[in-house]
Structure formats: structure tokens, C-alpha cells
Design an enzyme around this catalytic site. Structure first.
Site, short mmCIF file in Angstrom:
data_model
loop_
_atom_site.label_atom_id
_atom_site.label_comp_id
_atom_site.label_asym_id
_atom_site.label_seq_id
_atom_site.Cartn_x
_atom_site.Cartn_y
_atom_site.Cartn_z
N GLY A 181 0.98 -1.28 0.09
CA GLY A 181 -0.16 0.01 -0.16
C GLY A 181 0.77 1.13 0.09
O GLY A 181 0.43 2.37 -0.28
N LYS A 206 9.82 2.48 -0.27
CA LYS A 206 8.92 2.37 0.56
C LYS A 206 8.24 4.04 1.06
O LYS A 206 9.28 4.76 1.27
CB LYS A 206 9.33 1.82 1.79
CG LYS A 206 8.29 1.66 2.94
CD LYS A 206 8.96 0.51 4.07
CE LYS A 206 7.73 0.69 5.60
NZ LYS A 206 8.46 -0.32 6.42
N GLY A 219 -0.05 6.41 1.25
CA GLY A 219 1.03 5.69 0.69
C GLY A 219 2.31 6.31 0.69
O GLY A 219 3.42 5.85 0.45
N ARG A 230 14.44 -0.07 0.26
CA ARG A 230 14.77 -1.33 1.04
C ARG A 230 15.46 -2.49 0.13
O ARG A 230 14.81 -2.53 -0.92
CB ARG A 230 13.34 -1.79 1.49
CG ARG A 230 13.47 -2.92 2.47
CD ARG A 230 12.37 -3.17 3.56
NE ARG A 230 11.15 -3.31 2.90
CZ ARG A 230 10.14 -3.28 3.57
NH1 ARG A 230 10.00 -2.94 5.06
NH2 ARG A 230 8.83 -3.56 3.21
N ASP A 263 2.09 -11.06 7.48
CA ASP A 263 2.66 -10.15 6.44
C ASP A 263 4.00 -9.53 6.82
O ASP A 263 4.59 -9.27 5.92
CB ASP A 263 1.50 -9.33 6.23
CG ASP A 263 1.28 -8.46 7.30
OD1 ASP A 263 0.85 -8.80 8.13
OD2 ASP A 263 1.30 -7.04 7.29
N ASN A 264 4.50 -9.71 7.91
CA ASN A 264 5.84 -9.38 8.27
C ASN A 264 6.77 -10.46 8.40
O ASN A 264 7.82 -10.10 9.19
CB ASN A 264 5.70 -8.33 9.45
CG ASN A 264 5.07 -7.07 9.33
OD1 ASN A 264 4.66 -6.46 8.14
ND2 ASN A 264 4.30 -6.48 10.17
N ASP A 297 10.50 -5.06 8.63
CA ASP A 297 9.50 -4.23 9.17
C ASP A 297 9.85 -3.79 10.45
O ASP A 297 9.45 -4.48 11.64
CB ASP A 297 8.15 -4.93 9.02
CG ASP A 297 7.20 -3.96 8.19
OD1 ASP A 297 7.39 -2.79 7.90
OD2 ASP A 297 6.18 -4.40 7.63
P1 AMP Z 1 2.78 -2.48 8.13
O1 AMP Z 1 2.14 -2.16 9.44
O2 AMP Z 1 3.91 -1.44 7.90
O3 AMP Z 1 3.21 -3.93 8.18
O4 AMP Z 1 1.59 -2.42 6.94
C1 AMP Z 1 0.28 -3.10 6.72
C2 AMP Z 1 -0.40 -2.80 5.69
O5 AMP Z 1 -0.76 -1.52 5.71
C3 AMP Z 1 0.35 -3.16 4.62
O6 AMP Z 1 -0.76 -3.43 3.51
C4 AMP Z 1 0.88 -1.63 3.99
O7 AMP Z 1 1.12 -1.44 2.65
C5 AMP Z 1 -0.36 -0.85 4.63
N1 AMP Z 1 -0.01 0.53 5.03
C6 AMP Z 1 0.76 0.93 5.93
N2 AMP Z 1 0.99 2.38 5.89
C7 AMP Z 1 0.17 2.83 5.00
C8 AMP Z 1 0.10 3.98 4.30
N3 AMP Z 1 0.67 5.13 4.86
N4 AMP Z 1 -0.71 4.12 2.98
C9 AMP Z 1 -1.14 3.09 2.57
N5 AMP Z 1 -0.95 1.61 2.91
C10 AMP Z 1 -0.14 1.80 4.25
MG MG Z 2 4.54 -4.67 6.89
#
Ligand code: AMP
Ligand code: MG
Length: 497
Positions: free
Chosen positions: A97, A118, A131, A181, A255-256, A265
């Protein structure tokens, strides 16, 4: 119109196998242009490893590339699809995302490595997110990845952090950044879950075959259960390494967790201060699901979710796929205990294997807990105790020291079986018990200076110290000091910013 143009001078050795072979597993996407890219941090050592010219990259054109404004030749940006169990709950659609895979570079050692931006803007997987990313968390990811790498723990690493010149809006407006990354790959347990949850068995098979080719080539042509066992073994080894340095990942969602066995992450992660298995730093982990001491059990739980995605493939090899998968997951405990014990022996100065060694290791940590001893320094100063000076070790015990005093003679009689010189034992111990780790208060100070005054000097100094975690030296001594009790009590980490 997108402003992305192609650069001719920047030579990345791209060979994009995921984009080429895995149609249907990603969506082509593009970075949102950054208004005013500006260098914050460039990892020259890593650039060299990747066969990039640090000279060419450390330029304004380089900043444009690592902000996503210029697409280097050979890059084909894609957003990867994945799902995931977050805090135990299944989310069928996550995906990149706020990330874009530019492609895979074959590095100087012939290793294939993902290059991912990222924070480069919205993708079809962004849902309600922007994003984007802020400078502070991206510098944090940079620092933690480098620290883990230099500790000898498999990890993704950061090649670059570039400020975008625009604000991102969180609780307040923060300067935005893009992190580049570098990872062995970004294939997650959640990538398998995405396709398995849609009953796309053939997709799961393609993904398994691709992952085996890329990360477990020794298993090509073997039954898929061997793949499950291979992934289990690699995760067991990784988590054992975390446990030996007091690393708390903080958000071990499926997912991590990467199939390659690298740590990924660095959102809410933090290092243990005084030893307590219940330690949680993350502000969103209300129930302590991802507490320090829970990490092996959570890894095993995640691996069970992984094995479930492969059940239809195991069917071919066996009439009892569930039993087969269950047995493979149970293997985790053995693998983990073995890896942990092997590392603990080295930490304790032991080369021989004796029956009571695991208990001896655990009782040392129990003594630390009773004495509220700093985890890192207690291990580190155990080497001095091996050389007959227990004073530094005793000095890190703030509370009850009786357990330590009762434990020390038992450890010393165990050491005596080794028949090695005390100096030799101590030197070996110092090679595995780090002197410096990224202490939470130092990380916060470095990020605070970088984000509020644009002063990167503390960040750079800390990074420099963390490049050599095992050598005791005067210049590192202030970085080895534990936080004051007030600093420790207030430490909270925040996720997903
Ligand atoms: P994370 O907590 O970084 O492991 O992210 C979990 C999910 O949330 C993943 O699908 C990321 O791509 C999405 N995500 C986290 N932050 C954002 C953001 N600022 N905009 C869009 N998607 C996000
Ligand atoms: Mg993640």
C-alpha cells in the site's frame, strides 16, 4: 501525466524474475512524484555490494531516483499482493500500500536482491492510506536494519532515505521521505495466504515453486512438505537469534514474516532493557501478543498459517496432509530449542554440550530478572566473570543479587569442564555477546535530532558505533550504558507511521 522519465546513466543490474514469472501476483504501479527530493542518508557500503556506483548515486539525480521521480533503466515498478493475519485476525487484502518493487538486482556476490521503494505514494493496495512515510520512521528502519545486519542477524537493509519535500499528515504534519529497502525478497507468509484464501491452488503452487527456486533451491523437485520444514527451520533459527540479543519485533503479523528468513518491518521494534519475558514496547499491542517471551510461540503460530496454505499441495504426497503439516510445525520447537541452546552455550562460554546447559542459561536469565539487570550488559560482563572479575556483572544488578551469587559458582564449575584458558573463553564470549545494541533512548535521541533540527550527526555517530557491536572500546562506552529508569519506564513505540 506522470513525470517519471528514464535515466541512462544509472546502471542497476536488474533482472526482474517476479515481474516476469509471477503475472497475477502484483499490479504494475508508479511512484507519485516527489516535489523536491533531497538526500538524507545513503548507504555507500550497501551500494557497493549491489554493484552500484556510489559516486553516481550520491547526486541529485540519485535523490530523484530514490524518491521515485526517475525510473532507472531496467526497473519495472510493481505493487505486490499479499494478505495477512494481523494480531491474529485475517485480513484478506493488504499488499504494498505504500511500497513499490522496482526490480531485482543481481549483486556482486551473484545474490538476487529486491530493490523496493517504501513511502512512494498510493498504489492499488493503499485502501484509505496515503502511501507515504515520514522521515523519522524511515530513519528508524534504516538504523535498525543496519544494527541487525552487523549483529549477524539476517535482515532487510536500507540503501537510501530521501526527503520528498512534502508533508505527510499523521497526528501532526511531518516531513515525508522515501526509504529504499533491499531484501532477499519480499515474499511473505501473507503472500501465500492471499492466494490460498481465494482457493487459487494453482497460484499457491506457482508461488511455492518460485520461492523454492529462489530461496530453497536444494528442495527443487522434493515433496512440498520439505519446503514447509525448510521454512520452519529458517524461522526457528531467526527467532532464536532475536532471543539471544533481546530483540522484540513488535508486530509479528504473518505479512511481516519473510520466506527468505530475513527480519523485516522495523515499525514498533525495540531491544529489551532489563530481562523480562513479558516486555512489550508497542503502543498498539495491548494484550502483549508480541511480548519478548512470546516470539517463538508466535513464529510457530504464523508457520502453522503458512503450512495451511500448502495443504492442497501436500495432498498429492500423502493421504494425511493435515497430519504431515502438523508434524512439520511441531518440528519448530526442536529446531528452535536446538538453535537457541547452541547460541546460549556460546554466550555462556561453553563449547562442550552437557545435559544441564539449557537450564543453566535460563537460570542466568532468571537471576537477571530478579535483579532487574540489563540484558545486554549482564551477558557482556559475564566474560569478565569468566576471567575472574565478577564486579562489572554484579554492578548491573539493580535489585536482588542473591540469585546471581548462587548461580555464579554453578556456572564456574561447568566452565571448569571446558579445559580452556579463561582468557580464551572470555574472548569467545565477547564475540557473541554484543557490547552495543541500538538502545531505545539513543535511537529516540538520534531520530529526534534528525527530525526536529535536521541534525544527522547523532544518527550518523550511533550508526557508526553499531557497525561494530562486538568490540568493547572506550569510544563506544557511552552507547553501551543502559537508559535511566525513567527513560525505560516511558519507552513506547508506534507502528505504521
Ligand atoms: P505494516 O504495518 O507496515 O506492516 O503495513 C500493513 C499494511 O498496511 C500493508 O498492506 C501496508 O502497505 C499498509 N500501509 C501501511 N501504511 C500505509 C500508508 N501510509 N498508506 C497505505 N498503506 C499503508
Ligand atoms: Mg509490513
Amino acid at each position: 501525466m506522470n513525470k517519471i522519465i528514464e535515466s541512462n546513466s544509472m546502471q542497476f543490474n536488474f533482472d526482474n524474475s517476479y515481474q516476469r514469472e509471477m503475472d497475477g501476483f502484483y499490479v504494475p504501479s508508479q511512484a507519485e512524484p516527489a516535489p523536491a527530493p533531497r538526500w538524507i542518508k545513503f548507504n555507500r557500503a550497501l551500494a557497493e555490494e549491489l554493484g552500484l556506483s556510489a559516486e553516481e548515486m550520491d547526486t541529485q539525480e540519485g535523490a530523484e531516483i530514490f524518491a521515485g521521480n526517475i525510473l532507472p533503466p531496467g526497473a519495472v515498478p510493481i505493487a505486490q499482493a499479499y494478505a495477512g493475519h494481523q494480531f491474529g485476525n485475517f485480513a484478506p487484502q493488504l499488499g504494498d500500500g505504500r511500497a513499490l518493487l522496482l526490480g531485482e538486482v543481481i549483486d556482486r556476490m551473484g545474490m538476487r536482491r529486491d530493490i523496493q521503494l517504501k513511502g512512494s505514494g498510493r498504489t492499488p493496495f493503499s485502501r484509505s492510506g496515503d502511501g507515504k512515510a515520514a522521515i523519522g520512521p524511515m530513519l528508524r528502519e534504516y538504523l535498525m536494519g543496519e544494527a541487525m545486519y552487523h549483529l549477524g542477524i539476517p535482515s532487510t537493509r536500507a540503501l537510501a532515505v530521501v526527503a520528498t519535500g512534502e508533508f505527510v499528515y499523521r497526528e501532526s504534519a511531518l516531513p515525508g521521505a522515501v526509504l529504499t529497502r533491499v531484501a532477499a525478497s519480499h515474499i511473505r507468509i501473507g503472500t501465500f495466504e492471499y492466494f490460498a484464501s481465494r482457493n487459487a491452488v494453482e497460484s499457491v503452487r506457482r508461488l511455492a515453486d518460485y520461492t523454492i527456486r529462489r530461496h530453497y533451491p536444494e528442495l527443487i523437485g522434493k515433496p512440498y512438505i520439505e519446503f514447509v520444514r525448510g521454512v520452519v527451520a529458517r524461522q526457528a533459527e531467526l527467532v532464536a537469534r532475536w532471543m539471544c540479543v533481546g530483540f522484540i519485533h513488535g508486530v509479528m503479523n504473518t505479512d511481516n514474516m519473510l520466506l527468505s528468513g530475513e527480519t523485516i518491518d522495523y515499525g514498533p521494534c525495540a531491544f529489551l532493557e532489563h530481562y523480562d519475558p513479558a516486555t512489550v514496547f508497542s503502543s498498539i499491542d495491548h494484550r502483549g501478543r508480541y511480548a519478548f517471551g512470546n516470539q517463538p510461540a508466535i513464529a510457530q503460530w504464523n508457520l502453522a498459517r503458512f503450512a495451511e496454505t500448502l495443504l492442497p499441495l501436500l495432498d498429492e504426497d500423502s493421504e494425511r496432509p493435515v497430519q504431515l503439516a502438523t508434524d512439520a510445525i511441531k518440528l519448530f520447537s526442536d529446531r528452535y530449542e536446538n538453535a537457541w541452546l547452541a547460541m546460549m552455550r556460546r554466550k555462556l562460554g561453553l563449547e562442550l554440550a552437557e545435559a544441564g546447559d539449557a537450564k543453566l542459561a535460563q537460570e542466568f536469565m532468571d537471576a537477571m530478572q530478579a535483579g532487574q539487570a540489563d540484558f545486554i550488559l549482564a551477558w557482556r560482563y559475564l566474560a569478565d566473570a569468566a576471567e575472574s572479575d565478577p564486579a562489572p556483572l554484579r554492578s548491573v544488578f539493580r535489585g536482588n543479587i542473591a540469585k546471581l551469587d548462587e548461580w555464579l559458582p554453578r556456572w564456574q564449575s561447568r566452565l571448569a569442564l571446558e579445559k580452556r584458558t579463561a582468557a580464551g573463553i572470555a574472548a569467545d564470549m565477547r564475540r557473541v555477546n554484543p557490547y552495543v545494541i541500538p538502545r531505545n533512548h539513543l535511537v529516540e535521541q538520534a531520530l529526534e535530532a534528525a527530525t526536529s533540527n535536521g541534525d544527522l550527526a547523532p544518527f550518523n555517530r550511533l550508526l557508526e558505533i553499531l557497525r561494530d557491536p562486538y568490540t568493547g572500546r572506550e569510544e563506544a562506552s557511552m552507547y553501551a550504558e543502559p537508559a535511566s529508569p525513567e527513560q525505560t519506564a516511558n519507552h513506547r513505540t508506534f507502528c505504521g507511521t
